[in-house]
Scaffold this active site. Sequence first.
Site: not given
Ligand code: SAH
Length: 343
Positions: A85, A98, A105, A109, A112, A326
């Site tokens: 995406e 973006c 991944c 987390c 996410c 994401c």
């Molecule tokens: N792996 C990298 C980049 C991808 S995620 C990282 O962890 O930074 C990009 C950002 O979106 C990260 O800060 C991540 O923690 C955040 N993110 C992921 N899911 C989210 C959600 N449901 N709501 C808000 N931010 C989110």
Amino acid sequence: MTFDELEKEILGLNIPKFRAKQIYSWLHQKGVMSFDEMTNLSKELRNKLNEKYFIPSVDIEEKYVSSIDSTIKYLFRLYDGEYVEAVIMKYKYGYTICISSQVGCKMGCKFCASTLAGFKRNLLAGEMEGQIHKAQQDLNIRISHIVLMGIGEPLDNYDNVVRFLRTVNNENGLHISLRDITLSTCGIVPKIYDLMNEGLPITLTLSLHAPNDEIRSKTMPVNDKWNIDEVLTACKAYAQKTGRRVSFEYTLISGVNDSKECAVELASKLKGFLCHVNLIPVNDVKERQNVQSSSKSIKTFYNTLCSLGINATIRRTLGSDINASCGQLRRRKNEVDKNENCC
Ligand code: SAH
């Protein structure tokens, strides 16, 4: 290939050097995805390239335009049928994309969506760049800023990401300034040090999301490998060596990390560090039990940080009606495909 690599490759084939510039420009400036479109090359050379090389395709599978804020989201299909995406956002200074850096991944987390559909493979540098070309061609715009914040952990695909940064910056290609590129990481400490030594003046963003190890480990498994102190030390070294201010992403989840005490603890952790904190209301993901913090808690958190001398911004949530967070689209597409296969 970087420009230098392409030039060497061309010379190795006994093709005149000036062809390298032409081919690079077709691939990286115009963003063509087949050798047959390179009309200033002889038919013979095009055939030779077709026989020997391949351009990884990136095709638009689905496109969504937010009716709230005109954010655009693409679901791209790759040469092997995988999906990633990208999101286009319009700001005062121009268009930002973006992009994704991996198919899925591994980082796990808890809030996410990217990690839900599993990890498939790394993206090639050309596939990262392909997302930019496809969006530019489709919208007839020039994209000036890139954030590596889509699906995947960019520092877990280090070599391809660095290759991508060098190719998009090259003057014969997209020629996007490295200063207008932001890389977001969950905190792969050794790779932060490696990146610091590459001499690439990009902005580094750390997904921090907690003021202490106890809370961070609950939502981010990577914290068990490299804890907050280790990752902050790496960020400080990065800022010192590159002269670039590091930013921190802090996603506010109700009852998890959004109390006033958390803000005070965060401020003390970041004290004396020239940085910026982006506060982001967590985006709803169907499979996750994330509850967005109330606007009152967000405001209190923000005011507390500011009063303790920490620069912070409350981020607008863009594209909330088009699954712009994401991994949400890839996740949905995989679910639909699975159901179709079952039937
Ligand atoms: N792996 C990298 C980049 C991808 S995620 C990282 O962890 O930074 C990009 C950002 O979106 C990260 O800060 C991540 O923690 C955040 N993110 C992921 N899911 C989210 C959600 N449901 N709501 C808000 N931010 C989110």
